[in-house]
Design a protein around this motif. Structure first.
Motif, PDB file in Angstrom:
ATOM      1  N   ASN A   1       0.823  -1.217   0.000  1.00 56.24           N
ATOM      2  CA  ASN A   1       0.000   0.000   0.000  1.00 56.24           C
ATOM      3  C   ASN A   1       0.856   1.267   0.000  1.00 56.24           C
ATOM      4  O   ASN A   1       0.355   2.355   0.251  1.00 56.24           O
ATOM      5  N   LYS A   2       2.129   1.115  -0.292  1.00 53.90           N
ATOM      6  CA  LYS A   2       3.047   2.249  -0.202  1.00 53.90           C
ATOM      7  C   LYS A   2       3.081   3.027  -1.505  1.00 53.90           C
ATOM      8  O   LYS A   2       3.204   2.465  -2.572  1.00 53.90           O
ATOM      9  N   LYS A   3       2.983   4.347  -1.421  1.00 55.03           N
ATOM     10  CA  LYS A   3       3.064   5.219  -2.585  1.00 55.03           C
ATOM     11  C   LYS A   3       4.255   6.158  -2.426  1.00 55.03           C
ATOM     12  O   LYS A   3       4.577   6.592  -1.327  1.00 55.03           O
ATOM     13  N   GLN A   4       4.891   6.501  -3.542  1.00 55.86           N
ATOM     14  CA  GLN A   4       6.077   7.334  -3.495  1.00 55.86           C
ATOM     15  C   GLN A   4       5.778   8.713  -2.926  1.00 55.86           C
ATOM     16  O   GLN A   4       6.613   9.322  -2.279  1.00 55.86           O
ATOM     17  N   LEU A   5       4.555   9.216  -3.123  1.00 55.29           N
ATOM     18  CA  LEU A   5       4.179  10.520  -2.600  1.00 55.29           C
ATOM     19  C   LEU A   5       4.388  10.600  -1.095  1.00 55.29           C
ATOM     20  O   LEU A   5       4.673  11.651  -0.545  1.00 55.29           O
ATOM     21  N   GLN A   6       4.275   9.465  -0.420  1.00 51.44           N
ATOM     22  CA  GLN A   6       4.344   9.442   1.033  1.00 51.44           C
ATOM     23  C   GLN A   6       5.762   9.271   1.559  1.00 51.44           C
ATOM     24  O   GLN A   6       5.973   9.207   2.761  1.00 51.44           O
ATOM     25  N   GLY A   7       6.742   9.219   0.703  1.00 53.86           N
ATOM     26  CA  GLY A   7       8.122   9.056   1.137  1.00 53.86           C
ATOM     27  C   GLY A   7       8.493   7.593   1.295  1.00 53.86           C
ATOM     28  O   GLY A   7       7.815   6.695   0.811  1.00 53.86           O
ATOM     29  N   GLY A   8       9.599   7.362   2.008  1.00 54.21           N
ATOM     30  CA  GLY A   8      10.044   6.001   2.250  1.00 54.21           C
ATOM     31  C   GLY A   8      10.861   5.419   1.119  1.00 54.21           C
ATOM     32  O   GLY A   8      11.256   4.256   1.189  1.00 54.21           O
ATOM     33  N   PHE A   9      11.145   6.181   0.075  1.00 58.06           N
ATOM     34  CA  PHE A   9      11.950   5.669  -1.024  1.00 58.06           C
ATOM     35  C   PHE A   9      13.422   6.025  -0.803  1.00 58.06           C
ATOM     36  O   PHE A   9      13.760   7.022  -0.164  1.00 58.06           O
ATOM     37  N   VAL A  10      14.303   5.174  -1.313  1.00 60.16           N
ATOM     38  CA  VAL A  10      15.746   5.388  -1.196  1.00 60.16           C
ATOM     39  C   VAL A  10      16.199   6.270  -2.352  1.00 60.16           C
ATOM     40  O   VAL A  10      15.920   5.973  -3.513  1.00 60.16           O
ATOM     41  N   SER A  11      16.877   7.363  -2.034  1.00 58.53           N
ATOM     42  CA  SER A  11      17.393   8.270  -3.055  1.00 58.53           C
ATOM     43  C   SER A  11      18.915   8.274  -3.013  1.00 58.53           C
ATOM     44  O   SER A  11      19.511   8.331  -1.932  1.00 58.53           O
ATOM     45  N   TYR A  12      19.509   8.239  -4.187  1.00 58.81           N
ATOM     46  CA  TYR A  12      20.955   8.355  -4.330  1.00 58.81           C
ATOM     47  C   TYR A  12      21.266   9.717  -4.924  1.00 58.81           C
ATOM     48  O   TYR A  12      20.571  10.182  -5.830  1.00 58.81           O
ATOM     49  N   ILE A  13      22.316  10.328  -4.407  1.00 55.15           N
ATOM     50  CA  ILE A  13      22.644  11.688  -4.801  1.00 55.15           C
ATOM     51  C   ILE A  13      24.158  11.844  -4.843  1.00 55.15           C
ATOM     52  O   ILE A  13      24.876  11.219  -4.047  1.00 55.15           O
ATOM     53  N   ALA A  14      24.659  12.637  -5.785  1.00 54.00           N
ATOM     54  CA  ALA A  14      26.090  12.913  -5.834  1.00 54.00           C
ATOM     55  C   ALA A  14      26.459  13.874  -4.711  1.00 54.00           C
ATOM     56  O   ALA A  14      25.676  14.749  -4.329  1.00 54.00           O
ATOM     57  N   ARG A  15      27.631  13.696  -4.159  1.00 56.16           N
ATOM     58  CA  ARG A  15      28.085  14.566  -3.070  1.00 56.16           C
ATOM     59  C   ARG A  15      28.018  16.035  -3.495  1.00 56.16           C
ATOM     60  O   ARG A  15      28.394  16.393  -4.609  1.00 56.16           O
ATOM     61  N   ASP A  16      27.521  16.898  -2.597  1.00 58.51           N
ATOM     62  CA  ASP A  16      27.430  18.347  -2.828  1.00 58.51           C
ATOM     63  C   ASP A  16      26.489  18.699  -3.971  1.00 58.51           C
ATOM     64  O   ASP A  16      26.673  19.701  -4.662  1.00 58.51           O
ATOM     65  N   ALA A  17      25.463  17.886  -4.207  1.00 52.61           N
ATOM     66  CA  ALA A  17      24.482  18.177  -5.251  1.00 52.61           C
ATOM     67  C   ALA A  17      23.112  17.738  -4.752  1.00 52.61           C
ATOM     68  O   ALA A  17      22.993  16.984  -3.791  1.00 52.61           O
ATOM     69  N   ASP A  18      22.055  18.262  -5.382  1.00 51.86           N
ATOM     70  CA  ASP A  18      20.719  17.848  -4.961  1.00 51.86           C
ATOM     71  C   ASP A  18      19.925  17.216  -6.105  1.00 51.86           C
ATOM     72  O   ASP A  18      18.741  16.933  -5.950  1.00 51.86           O
ATOM     73  N   GLU A  19      20.544  16.986  -7.243  1.00 49.76           N
ATOM     74  CA  GLU A  19      19.875  16.288  -8.332  1.00 49.76           C
ATOM     75  C   GLU A  19      19.982  14.788  -8.082  1.00 49.76           C
ATOM     76  O   GLU A  19      21.084  14.231  -7.997  1.00 49.76           O
TER      77      GLU A  19
END
Length: 508
Positions: free
Chosen positions: A430-448
């Motif tokens: 029942n989990k939706k991405q809108l609600q959070g809980g997803f793993v995000s990968y990001i380059a150091r010193d960036a927010d993309e």
């Protein structure tokens, strides 16, 4: 994730906001006069006495000071001219607000108000430098410069700002002036203050401040000034404020608090007599399928493998994680993470079984076939090095997630340059991405974001990353009901420098 394109957008966050110059710029158009209320002007010495003696203060003209959990002051009816505030609010709402979203926060923010040339906003900027700065100096005995950073923040439904201390460069006093009319306590959006443990880390929320219209809250920025803005819980209301920092020379002695370290045990492949791969979907044992997967993985550095485990076995683990056989405890500190892990040393048999599979020699070999990484167990002694030193190894954690849980970006401090993350979600149907809980990968010193792994039923996620790739789990907002679980393994190729156990920050 060595093959991923590097992110180029720099973080523009409360952590490192640009300083805003003095409001006395030439050719600015000013509107009505704005001033501190007369009662607060005359009461500044009372604040000073309380601030110096570190004794609590509460007056009949709505002025409050407390030393706990750190020095902060609440001044209600702060500005004398309430009509001016209404006009200021109208000008602020005419500005363009940008959605700010990363691991730490989600809200809308204006540009630096130094770049705005509107009558009321100009008057307010001049007021901060000419009158407010001197008043706060007199209240706190903290020397300030005629330099103020200020923006306007708009928090709407599900917006939030997680635990942080505001320390950056020469910030000395943080302030928030609330501009939302008729804000009810059950709307959320409270300013929450944390106490700290014996190691100087945030422990728990011990003070909640309601965002009341025309109330100024200010506090000294210091090592233990941990605070957050609670999630806004109302759909049709906006929590509006102007906020920022007064700047000044830093004290000569600043207590440095080390980030907490935890032991991360590394496990070499285990020799298991049972065929541990019998629980894996036979499709993934087919050499031709493995070649397709490894080719895709080599190109993208990540892949999602659906229907990975036998359905009955997967359901057994789901049921086990939801049973009363497991008790859970919160992991922190709050400025780095908030989720639960099992607090028992002996886990139920189904969980022991799935952990045994992930640590088995057969599973290491399977991962090597799927990714072409050097994860095959070493079967014999190699001259000049012990077999153990040349073995691949893994770490793992079982996590329970529910609303208000998250992790923030932090280094994994792993000795290896590269690592393979292997993630499997349970009870997430029942989990939706809108609600959070997803793993995000990001380059150091960036927010993309380079990659987002949304919770997926019985799907094994593989992601290859290097030291310049960080990860976090996005805050789970209050829309979500219930709980879900995550099994996180990280596999390391063999190196001669690996230890059986290393002291490291817990991977989120």
């Amino acid at each position: 994730m060595s093959n991923m394109l590097p992110a180029t957008t720099k973080i523009n966050s409360k952590r490192k906001a640009n300083d805003i110059p003095n409001a006395k710029a030439a050719k600015l158009k000013y509107d009505n006069k704005v001033s501190i209320s007369n009662s607060l002007k005359t009461g500044v010495n009372t604040i000073n006495d309380a601030w110096s003696s570190e004794k609590s203060l509460s007056t009949d003209y709505n002025l409050h000071f407390s030393n706990g959990p750190f020095k902060h002051c609440i001044a209600e009816d702060f500005i004398e001219e309430t009509e001016f505030l209404k006009e200021l609010k109208e000008e602020l709402l005419e500005l363009d607000f940008i959605m700010k979203r990363n691991d730490l926060y989600q809200f809308h923010q204006s540009c630096d108000l130094s770049a705005v040339n509107k009558p009321c906003i100009n008057s307010f900027k001049r007021f901060l430098v000419d009158e407010c700065c001197e008043w706060i100096e007199n209240a706190t005995n903290i020397k300030l410069r005629n330099k103020v950073s200020v923006t306007c923040s708009s928090y709407n439904y599900s917006d939030h700002l997680l635990c942080h201390d505001d320390k950056c460069e020469d910030r000395r006093i943080a302030f928030i002036l609330y501009l939302s009319d008729n804000w009810s306590p059950n709307y959320g959006g409270d300013l929450q203050l944390f106490n700290t443990d014996e190691n100087g880390q945030p422990k728990e929320v011990v003070k909640t401040i309601w965002p009341k219209f025309n109330t100024l809250v200010f506090f000294e920025v210091m090592c233990k000034s941990f605070h957050q803005v609670a999630e806004v819980m109302v759909i049709d209301k906006t929590r509006l404020s102007v906020n920022g920092w007064f700047h000044g020379p830093l004290p000569e002695c600043r207590d440095l608090i080390q980030n907490p370290q935890t032991d991360m045990k590394l496990y070499p492949p285990e020799k298991i007599e049972e065929d541990t791969l019998s629980y894996v979907n036979p499709m993934y044992l087919d050499s031709s399928v493995q070649e397709q997967i490894s080719s895709s993985f080599e190109q993208d550095s990540e892949i999602l493998l659906p229907d990975f485990f036998d359905d009955n076995f997967y359901k057994e683990i789901c049921d086990c994680l939801c049973s009363d056989d497991i008790s859970w405890e919160i992991q922190g500190p709050a400025n780095r993470r908030k989720y639960q892990t099992p607090c028992m040393k002996v886990l139920p048999a189904p969980l022991c079984k799935v952990l045994q599979i992930f640590k088995s020699e057969q599973f290491y070999s399977l991962l090597g076939d799927l990714t072409k990484l050097d994860l095959s167990p070493v079967q014999e002694h190699v001259e000049g090095a012990t077999t153990s030193a040349l073995q691949p190894k893994c770490s793992y954690e079982i996590q329970q997630w529910q609303k208000t849980f998250y992790t923030l970006i932090c280094d994994d401090h792993m000795k290896n340059e590269y690592a393979l993350d292997v993630i499997l979600y349970y009870n997430c149907h029942n989990k939706k991405q809108l609600q959070g809980g997803f793993v995000s990968y990001i380059a150091r010193d960036a927010d993309e974001e380079l990659l987002t792994l949304a919770p997926s039923h019985n799907a094994l996620a593989l992601a290859f990353r290097d030291k310049e790739t960080l990860r976090f789990v996005k805050y789970v907002n209050n829309i979500f009901e219930g709980r879900f679980h995550m099994l996180q393994f990280t596999y390391y190729e063999p190196t001669s420098s690996q230890d059986e156990e290393t002291s490291s920050d817990r991977s989120p």
